[in-house]
Write a protein that holds these residues in place. Structure first.
Motif, PDB file in Angstrom:
ATOM      1  N   VAL A 124      13.375  21.045 -58.711  1.00 53.00           N
ATOM      2  CA  VAL A 124      13.675  20.753 -56.754  1.00 53.00           C
ATOM      3  C   VAL A 124      12.003  20.695 -56.348  1.00 53.00           C
ATOM      4  CG1 VAL A 124      14.430  21.247 -54.768  1.00 53.00           C
ATOM      5  CG2 VAL A 124      15.577  22.087 -56.274  1.00 53.00           C
ATOM      6  N   ILE A 128      10.958  19.803 -50.612  1.00 49.21           N
ATOM      7  CA  ILE A 128      12.477  20.628 -50.117  1.00 49.21           C
ATOM      8  C   ILE A 128      12.113  21.288 -50.476  1.00 49.21           C
ATOM      9  CG2 ILE A 128      14.515  20.151 -51.469  1.00 49.21           C
ATOM     10  CD1 ILE A 128      13.431  17.083 -50.938  1.00 49.21           C
ATOM     11  N   MET A 131      10.461  23.441 -47.256  1.00 47.06           N
ATOM     12  CA  MET A 131      11.570  22.943 -46.167  1.00 47.06           C
ATOM     13  C   MET A 131      12.643  23.943 -45.995  1.00 47.06           C
ATOM     14  SD  MET A 131      11.853  19.261 -45.203  1.00 47.06           S
ATOM     15  CE  MET A 131      12.818  18.677 -46.246  1.00 47.06           C
ATOM     16  N   ALA A 132      13.430  24.415 -47.207  1.00 45.68           N
ATOM     17  CA  ALA A 132      14.109  25.062 -47.348  1.00 45.68           C
ATOM     18  C   ALA A 132      14.442  26.513 -47.282  1.00 45.68           C
ATOM     19  CB  ALA A 132      14.971  24.504 -48.558  1.00 45.68           C
ATOM     20  N   SER A 133      13.111  27.011 -47.333  1.00 45.00           N
ATOM     21  CA  SER A 133      12.970  28.372 -47.608  1.00 45.00           C
ATOM     22  C   SER A 133      12.076  28.993 -45.925  1.00 45.00           C
ATOM     23  CB  SER A 133      12.229  28.875 -48.656  1.00 45.00           C
ATOM     24  OG  SER A 133      10.966  28.813 -48.891  1.00 45.00           O
ATOM     25  N   ASN A 135      13.353  27.505 -43.890  1.00 43.66           N
ATOM     26  CA  ASN A 135      14.493  27.667 -42.619  1.00 43.66           C
ATOM     27  C   ASN A 135      14.985  28.465 -42.920  1.00 43.66           C
ATOM     28  OD1 ASN A 135      14.837  25.531 -41.001  1.00 43.66           O
ATOM     29  ND2 ASN A 135      16.630  25.432 -41.214  1.00 43.66           N
ATOM     30  N   ILE A 136      15.143  29.611 -44.062  1.00 46.45           N
ATOM     31  CA  ILE A 136      15.920  30.163 -44.422  1.00 46.45           C
ATOM     32  C   ILE A 136      15.641  31.690 -43.832  1.00 46.45           C
ATOM     33  CG2 ILE A 136      16.942  31.417 -46.602  1.00 46.45           C
ATOM     34  CD1 ILE A 136      17.236  29.303 -47.735  1.00 46.45           C
ATOM     35  N   GLY A 139      16.049  32.124 -40.319  1.00 45.70           N
ATOM     36  CA  GLY A 139      17.539  32.151 -40.212  1.00 45.70           C
ATOM     37  C   GLY A 139      17.605  33.836 -40.825  1.00 45.70           C
ATOM     38  N   ILE A 140      16.841  34.055 -41.866  1.00 43.35           N
ATOM     39  CA  ILE A 140      17.481  35.696 -42.557  1.00 43.35           C
ATOM     40  C   ILE A 140      16.426  36.674 -41.487  1.00 43.35           C
ATOM     41  CG2 ILE A 140      16.801  37.168 -44.104  1.00 43.35           C
ATOM     42  CD1 ILE A 140      16.865  35.447 -46.199  1.00 43.35           C
ATOM     43  N   VAL A 143      19.157  36.771 -38.075  1.00 42.52           N
ATOM     44  CA  VAL A 143      19.968  37.225 -37.970  1.00 42.52           C
ATOM     45  C   VAL A 143      20.172  38.476 -38.230  1.00 42.52           C
ATOM     46  CG1 VAL A 143      21.922  37.980 -39.627  1.00 42.52           C
ATOM     47  CG2 VAL A 143      21.132  35.456 -39.256  1.00 42.52           C
TER      48      VAL A 143
ATOM     49  N   MET C 254      14.691  19.779 -39.936  1.00 43.63           N
ATOM     50  CA  MET C 254      15.444  20.227 -41.169  1.00 43.63           C
ATOM     51  C   MET C 254      16.924  19.570 -41.383  1.00 43.63           C
ATOM     52  SD  MET C 254      14.746  22.205 -43.665  1.00 43.63           S
ATOM     53  CE  MET C 254      16.333  22.716 -43.542  1.00 43.63           C
ATOM     54  N   TRP C 300      22.501  31.992 -38.334  1.00 42.00           N
ATOM     55  CA  TRP C 300      23.226  31.696 -39.448  1.00 42.00           C
ATOM     56  C   TRP C 300      22.732  30.225 -39.967  1.00 42.00           C
ATOM     57  CZ3 TRP C 300      24.083  34.639 -43.887  1.00 42.00           C
ATOM     58  CH2 TRP C 300      24.281  36.040 -43.313  1.00 42.00           C
ATOM     59  N   GLN C 302      20.602  28.540 -39.691  1.00 43.49           N
ATOM     60  CA  GLN C 302      19.299  27.993 -40.311  1.00 43.49           C
ATOM     61  C   GLN C 302      19.290  28.148 -41.748  1.00 43.49           C
ATOM     62  OE1 GLN C 302      16.367  29.644 -37.798  1.00 43.49           O
ATOM     63  NE2 GLN C 302      15.377  28.197 -37.660  1.00 43.49           N
ATOM     64  N   ILE C 303      19.986  29.546 -42.629  1.00 43.58           N
ATOM     65  CA  ILE C 303      20.015  29.765 -43.911  1.00 43.58           C
ATOM     66  C   ILE C 303      20.712  28.667 -44.344  1.00 43.58           C
ATOM     67  CG2 ILE C 303      20.583  31.472 -45.262  1.00 43.58           C
ATOM     68  CD1 ILE C 303      20.417  33.664 -42.399  1.00 43.58           C
ATOM     69  N   THR C 305      21.805  25.300 -43.831  1.00 45.08           N
ATOM     70  CA  THR C 305      21.074  24.328 -43.824  1.00 45.08           C
ATOM     71  C   THR C 305      19.771  24.239 -44.755  1.00 45.08           C
ATOM     72  OG1 THR C 305      21.388  24.721 -41.631  1.00 45.08           O
ATOM     73  CG2 THR C 305      20.381  22.535 -41.885  1.00 45.08           C
ATOM     74  N   GLY C 306      19.378  25.314 -44.909  1.00 43.67           N
ATOM     75  CA  GLY C 306      18.298  25.749 -46.120  1.00 43.67           C
ATOM     76  C   GLY C 306      19.382  25.920 -47.219  1.00 43.67           C
ATOM     77  N   LEU C 307      20.280  26.087 -47.495  1.00 44.12           N
ATOM     78  CA  LEU C 307      20.464  26.215 -49.119  1.00 44.12           C
ATOM     79  C   LEU C 307      21.163  24.868 -48.663  1.00 44.12           C
ATOM     80  CD1 LEU C 307      22.725  29.602 -48.506  1.00 44.12           C
ATOM     81  CD2 LEU C 307      20.595  29.269 -49.675  1.00 44.12           C
ATOM     82  N   LEU C 309      20.762  21.615 -48.491  1.00 42.99           N
ATOM     83  CA  LEU C 309      19.762  20.931 -48.695  1.00 42.99           C
ATOM     84  C   LEU C 309      19.393  21.179 -50.007  1.00 42.99           C
ATOM     85  CD1 LEU C 309      16.969  18.805 -48.412  1.00 42.99           C
ATOM     86  CD2 LEU C 309      16.348  20.596 -47.427  1.00 42.99           C
ATOM     87  N   ILE C 310      19.462  22.775 -50.194  1.00 48.13           N
ATOM     88  CA  ILE C 310      19.125  22.506 -52.058  1.00 48.13           C
ATOM     89  C   ILE C 310      20.163  21.699 -52.683  1.00 48.13           C
ATOM     90  CG2 ILE C 310      18.197  24.822 -53.217  1.00 48.13           C
ATOM     91  CD1 ILE C 310      16.947  25.711 -51.221  1.00 48.13           C
TER      92      ILE C 310
END
Lengths: 325, 503, 325
Positions: A124, A128, A131-133, A135-136, A139-140, A143, C254, C300, C302-303, C305-307, C309-310
């Motif tokens: 990947v 990208i 960006m994704a991680s 957000n993750i 988010g984590i 939460v 994102m 959640w 956010q998490i 959306t990140g996933l 995307l991947i």
């Protein structure tokens, strides 16, 4: 100029690095001259150092990733995620401070491993994954902490206050020693060990390295893991200085860390990295932040100026490469 | 042949540190195919780039259709009718054939691009050329040969009067080359001036009318093809006579053990049921046309590309043939195989790193004292190989990018020798290497074989195959079609097998 | 010639449409509230700015680049527009135009950095992301006029309100504009020079340049178009956000970029469709809107959306691998 370049001392240290140190000193002198009493020497050095501690680890980490020709701009939010989740475990679940510190570094390592795995084993594109991680991580953190900010112990805390000693002990800058020691270790790893050699070579020509019978995927992933590990340590220094972390933030440190790295002479194309340069770059960026604040400017101007610096530094790198070819 | 359409006179061009073109003369007549020859780095491409406006000349004159002209970019040259068909294809894979042909000058209908007209016009072009290609097909779905035809159609659609072919045959099959020659003959009949750049002497004899030879950026002379022999041209190119004697008989002992046995190897379309044996101390030539599947076989064997089936056995230390699993280059290297790619800059060396770093790349473990790299040992070993292989480099810290092709190849050889690889796969070992260095590489390969290394040599140059190999495997369309000893090999026999497909 | 007949199932857009239907069904089944007209209405309301950003960023993504500045850029323009309306009595129409002009300006800056100065797209736009975020945070939190205030008419662009008070009926006519814009931009992508050269740059930039295309100009234009749509998004954002907050906007890009990838743009560039972007965005919007109704707190999303995307990018990469065989 040519003569200067040939000077053995200059050659050894690298002209760019000497110039960078000059810039650093010059900046300090200019701030002092212009701001006068608004820029007290002792306090400014102290706050600069505090900034260097956490940012330095981010920058060192991302140097490894950029050396492979990749990028990781999830480091800022990941740093916050480390500090938030482990801090929350300490404050809300009674996890001992030392364990929380280990947890903090492990979370960083976990993110690094995740990013590295996606980039090198799943192919990947790094931006990208970043960006994704990013957000993750945000988010984590949100939460997990239920969107509450988390405060690490103050130095006055009788039980856990000791952890603050990682930045300074009775006024002695322990943080600086740890940071420089880590920089030396990073330098040794990058230039004098097998993994470092592989990371630099695969940043330059991954396919040729693979066809030499090297498991490029493994070593590329390792670069991201080292980055994650250092980000975890950076998170500790962040809370040891600023105590409180809030979920949902951390983006701006991406740019500052990358700025320090690229200014120091690490090439965005990969294959060329300078740990010494990164260290000096981090000092410049950190001093700049203090200067901007001393001028009475806020976060907004800080971001704008850092943004422009990265653009200039990367452009210098891109055009220097083009001239060479 | 008609009147002169294009004259380049006294063209001079310098780059920093290089005198790339030294008062070169060149002319093309209408209805002629004019070959431009010379070794790599002789300045052919530079001359053509000056002509088509990619570079600007320092001095000299270009006269086109009787008027002194200078093109400032490819666009201007195209509009005037001087078009180049590049060696590397300039195709945009995600667009269709028609869209590619008309890119940059799409017919418009109001604001929108008139795709219908483009398709119609492309069809007409292909009809004129006698080619069957659907203009609506996506470019990336076509074979390399078909893509080349599209490139030619594109050139013609510019109302070209001078077309430059820059090594067009390099990627084509026999059949496609034949088609290409038909097209070129047709264009010649229509009175176009054609410049044909190629290394293949036999092609030059077949298709061209005149030959201009360049050497080291200078103009050597122009010959009429029909009146000159191959040797004449080669002598002009190298400035000295070279003898390329084919090997008379195999140098391998008749009882030499088998070190590598490949059985029923399958990998994609290009490698179908390939089996062969390699003996100790043997140079096994792999001959065939471009796209016969030789490189693919080597890459599959080396684990660089995935394979579907087949067994590989390699002789182990005790002299026993043992079946091995090779799923990655790592495995292959572990079993003592080294691969020297035809594209050194991409697959062979890490150009931005030093000679030392490249030499020890495959053997890092041996240079590590616990955690750290023993740099003095690295240097010592590298210096040893620099001396042994006579690599021309000022120091071992020199970046590989600054070395010539031949010396880069030696660095790759040193890498595998450091690794102590017993089986070496040379893929086009002398491509992009000038004649002098070529001989050195040949000597080196013979020496390695004499020392007991076993070599697989993939080559598209017949002289190379006949000069170096002890035995020759011939491939065609992914299958092995021949396996002959050097004593029985002739050019004709090899060509015959290389173009014949087994049922 | 071999003209392969494509089954409709191999079209990612169709598959995504099925996903949308499935998601809607699940959410509707699990939550009564989700099924209501007001939920759909508010989902549409909040989808416009995402969709506008996504349409814009589709073009850089097709060239194999990216624009990370769209989220912070959009917020920045909305803030500046709002500030001008509040403090300088600028008419709303003029403020809207200013948003668009600002978008085009930042887009041009991105384009110049990437297309002419050859900076890596993610890095250049990461910097402009910081710069716009910094610039935005120099403004104060500013509400645009509400529906019933003078200048509030601009809300009607997106949501037509007929009648007053509780009995008023609202029509999401913004959706109509979106459909029209999608059709327009799909046409631009497939039937104009600009669109064709966008694909050409993404597919093989060198070849495009050698074909005599002014690659630099079109590369810049790609980012200008993206900027233009970001400006439009700023208006849509102001219409649904009671008070635009400075310093926000990071992370909004994102959702947009995630949507485009779900819609089937190729990770390496060269292929993409605006219709795909439309359906892709609705997957993201459904998740964003629907998850709280099934008991997952907002973060959640956010998490997830990140996933998403991947996963979307992984699907594309696996597809490419398969077709390469």
């Amino acid at each position: 100029m040519e003569k200067l370049k040939q000077n053995p001392i200059v050659k050894k240290l690298g002209l760019n690095r000497i110039l960078l140190v000059c810039i650093l000193v010059l900046m300090f002198v200019v701030f002092k001259a212009v701001l006068g009493s608004k820029f007290p020497v002792g306090d400014s050095i102290k706050s600069t150092l505090n900034y260097v501690y956490f940012l330095g680890f981010l920058s060192l980490g991302v140097t490894f990733v950029i050396a492979t020709g990749g990028i990781d701009f999830s480091i800022g939010p990941v740093m916050f995620c480390c500090a938030l989740v482990s801090g929350y475990c300490m404050t809300s679940y009674g996890v001992p401070c030392a364990a929380a510190m280990v947890l903090c570094i492990l979370i960083g390592l976990a993110f690094g491993t995740f990013n590295g795995w996606l980039v090198s084993y799943m192919s990947v594109p790094p931006f990208i994954v970043s960006m994704a991680s990013m957000n993750i991580a945000k988010g984590i953190a949100s939460v997990f902490t239920k969107t509450q900010s988390v405060s690490w112990p103050q130095s006055s805390d009788p039980v856990n206050g000791w952890f603050r000693n990682i930045t300074s002990y009775n006024g002695f800058p322990v943080g600086l020693v740890i940071f420089l020691a880590m920089a030396v270790i990073c330098g040794l790893v990058l230039y004098n060990t097998k993994p470092g050699r592989y990371i630099l070579c695969l940043g330059s020509n991954s396919e040729a390295v693979r066809l030499s019978g090297v498991n490029t995927r493994k070593w590329r992933m390792l670069a991201y893991m080292i980055c994650g590990f250092l980000v975890g340590i950076g998170a500790l220094f962040f809370v040891a200085t600023y105590t409180t972390v809030q979920p949902g933030y951390g983006d701006q440190y991406n740019n500052e860390a990358i700025a320090g790295c690229v200014m120091g002479g690490t090439s965005m194309v990969g294959g060329l990295a300078s740990i010494g340069g990164t260290v000096i770059g981090v000092f410049i960026i950190s001093l700049l932040q203090q200067g901007i604040m001393a001028f009475g400017l806020g976060k907004g101007q800080q971001m704008i100026i850092t943004g422009i610096i990265v653009i200039v530094a990367v452009y210098a790198d891109v055009s220097a490469r083009r001239r060479k070819n | 042949m008609g009147e002169v359409i294009l004259t380049m006179k006294d063209i001079d061009k310098s780059f920093p540190g290089v005198h790339a073109l030294d008062h070169v003369n060149f002319e093309v007549k209408r209805g002629e195919v004019h070959a431009l020859m010379g070794e790599n780095g002789a300045g052919k491409s530079t001359l053509m780039k000056v002509l088509t406006g990619i570079y600007q000349k320092d001095s000299g004159t270009i006269t086109y259709k009787g008027k002194e002209t200078e093109f400032h970019n490819t666009r201007e040259a195209q509009d005037a009718g001087v078009v180049i068909v590049h060696q590397e294809l300039n195709m945009i894979g995600d667009l269709t054939v028609a869209q590619n042909i008309f890119i940059g000058r799409e017919p418009k209908k109001g604001i929108r691009v008139d795709d219908k007209k483009m398709i119609e016009d492309s069809k007409k072009l292909f009809q004129d050329l006698n080619i069957e290609i659907d203009p609506r097909e996506k470019m990336s779905n076509l074979t390399v040969g078909k893509q080349q035809m599209c490139e030619i159609a594109k050139a013609i659609s510019h109302k070209a009067e001078v077309i430059i072919f820059d090594e067009p045959s390099a990627a084509l099959t026999e059949k496609e080359i034949a088609d290409l020659f038909e097209i070129i003959k047709d264009l010649r009949k229509k009175g176009l001036g054609i410049v044909y750049i190629s290394h293949r002497m036999d092609e030059i004899k077949v298709i061209t009318d005149r030959v201009t030879v360049m050497r080291d950026g200078g103009y050597v002379g122009t010959l009429i093809t029909a009146e000159s022999s191959k040797e004449d041209i080669i002598n002009m190119m190298v400035g000295r006579v070279i003898y390329e004697d084919p090997k008379e008989h195999s140098m391998v002992a008749p009882d030499a053990p088998v070190v590598l046995k490949v059985e029923h190897l399958n990998a994609g379309k290009m490698v179908q049921d390939v089996s062969f044996e390699l003996h100790k101390g043997e140079i096994l030539g792999f001959s065939g046309l471009m796209g016969a599947g030789r490189t693919e076989t080597a890459r599959a064997l080396f684990g660089a590309d995935p394979k579907q089936s087949g067994t590989i056995s390699i002789m182990d230390k005790s002299g026993q043939l043992r079946e091995v699993t090779i799923n990655s280059p790592q495995d292959a290297v572990k079993y003592g195989i080294g691969y020297l790619s035809e594209d050194r800059r991409r697959y062979g060396v890490v150009v931005q790193k030093s000679v030392t770093e490249n030499t020890t790349l495959a053997t890092m473990e041996e240079f590590c004292n616990g955690l750290f790299i023993n740099k003095s040992k690295e240097k010592k070993v590298t210096e040893k190989y620099v001396k042994e292989l006579a690599t021309k480099t000022p120091t071992t810290d020199q970046l590989v990018v600054n070395l010539s092709g031949g010396n880069q190849q030696k660095v790759v050889i040193a890498k595998w020798l450091t690794r102590d690889s017993e089986i070496l796969i040379f893929d086009e070992p002398t491509r992009g290497i000038d004649v002098g260095a070529k001989n050195e590489i040949y000597k080196l390969m013979s020496k390695l074989a004499a020392e007991g290394k076993s070599i697989i040599m993939i080559s598209s140059e017949m002289t190379e195959i006949l000069r170096m190999s002890d035995r020759i495997i011939i491939m065609c369309e992914g299958k092995v079609t021949g396996n002959i000893d050097i004593s029985e090999a002739t050019q004709e026999r090899i060509m015959d097998k290389a173009t014949r497909n087994i049922e | 010639m071999t003209k392969k007949k494509k089954s409709i199932l191999s079209d990612q857009r169709f598959v995504v449409l099925l996903v949308i239907i499935a998601l809607s069904a699940v959410f509707s089944f699990m939550s009564k509230e989700f099924r209501q007209y007001t939920t759909i209405l508010s989902m549409l309301d909040f989808s416009y700015y995402d969709l506008l950003m996504a349409i814009g960023v589709t073009f850089p993504l097709i060239t194999g680049g990216v624009d990370l500045s769209i989220g912070t850029g959009m917020v920045c323009y909305a803030l500046i527009g709002g500030t001008l309306i509040r403090n300088n009595n600028v008419p709303v129409l003029a403020a809207m135009l200013i948003c668009i002009v600002l978008g085009i300006l930042i887009g041009t800056l991105n384009g110049v950095l990437i297309g002419i100065m050859n900076l890596p797209p993610f890095l250049a736009t990461l910097c402009t992301c910081m710069i716009t975020r910094g610039a935005g945070s120099l403004c104060s939190a500013t509400p645009w006029p509400t529906l019933n205030q003078p200048g509030g008419w601009f809300h009607s662009i997106f949501k037509l309100t007929i009648g007053q008070g509780r009995s008023a009926s609202r029509y999401p006519i913004g959706f109509l504009w979106m459909i029209l814009l999608v059709i327009l931009m799909e046409f631009v992508l497939n039937h104009t020079k600009f669109g064709r050269y966008t694909i050409a740059i993404g597919s093989n930039k060198e070849a495009a340049a050698l074909s005599g295309i002014n690659v630099k100009f079109y590369h810049v234009m790609v980012y200008v178009v993206c900027g233009l749509f970001t400006g439009l998004a700023a208006i849509a954002y102001a219409a649904v956000t009671p008070t635009v907050q400075p310093g926000t906007g990071a992370g909004l890009e994102m959702d947009a970029i995630g949507g485009v990838f779900v819609g089937g743009v190729a990770a390496s560039g060269g292929y993409g469709s605006v219709v795909g972007t439309l359906v892709g965005i609705f997957v993201i919007m459904l998740l964003k809107t629907g998850l709280p109704y099934v008991g997952l707190q907002a973060n959640w999303q956010q998490i997830i959306t990140g996933l998403v995307l991947i996963v979307a990018v992984l699907i594309d990469i696996l597809k490419e691998k398969k077709s390469a065989k």
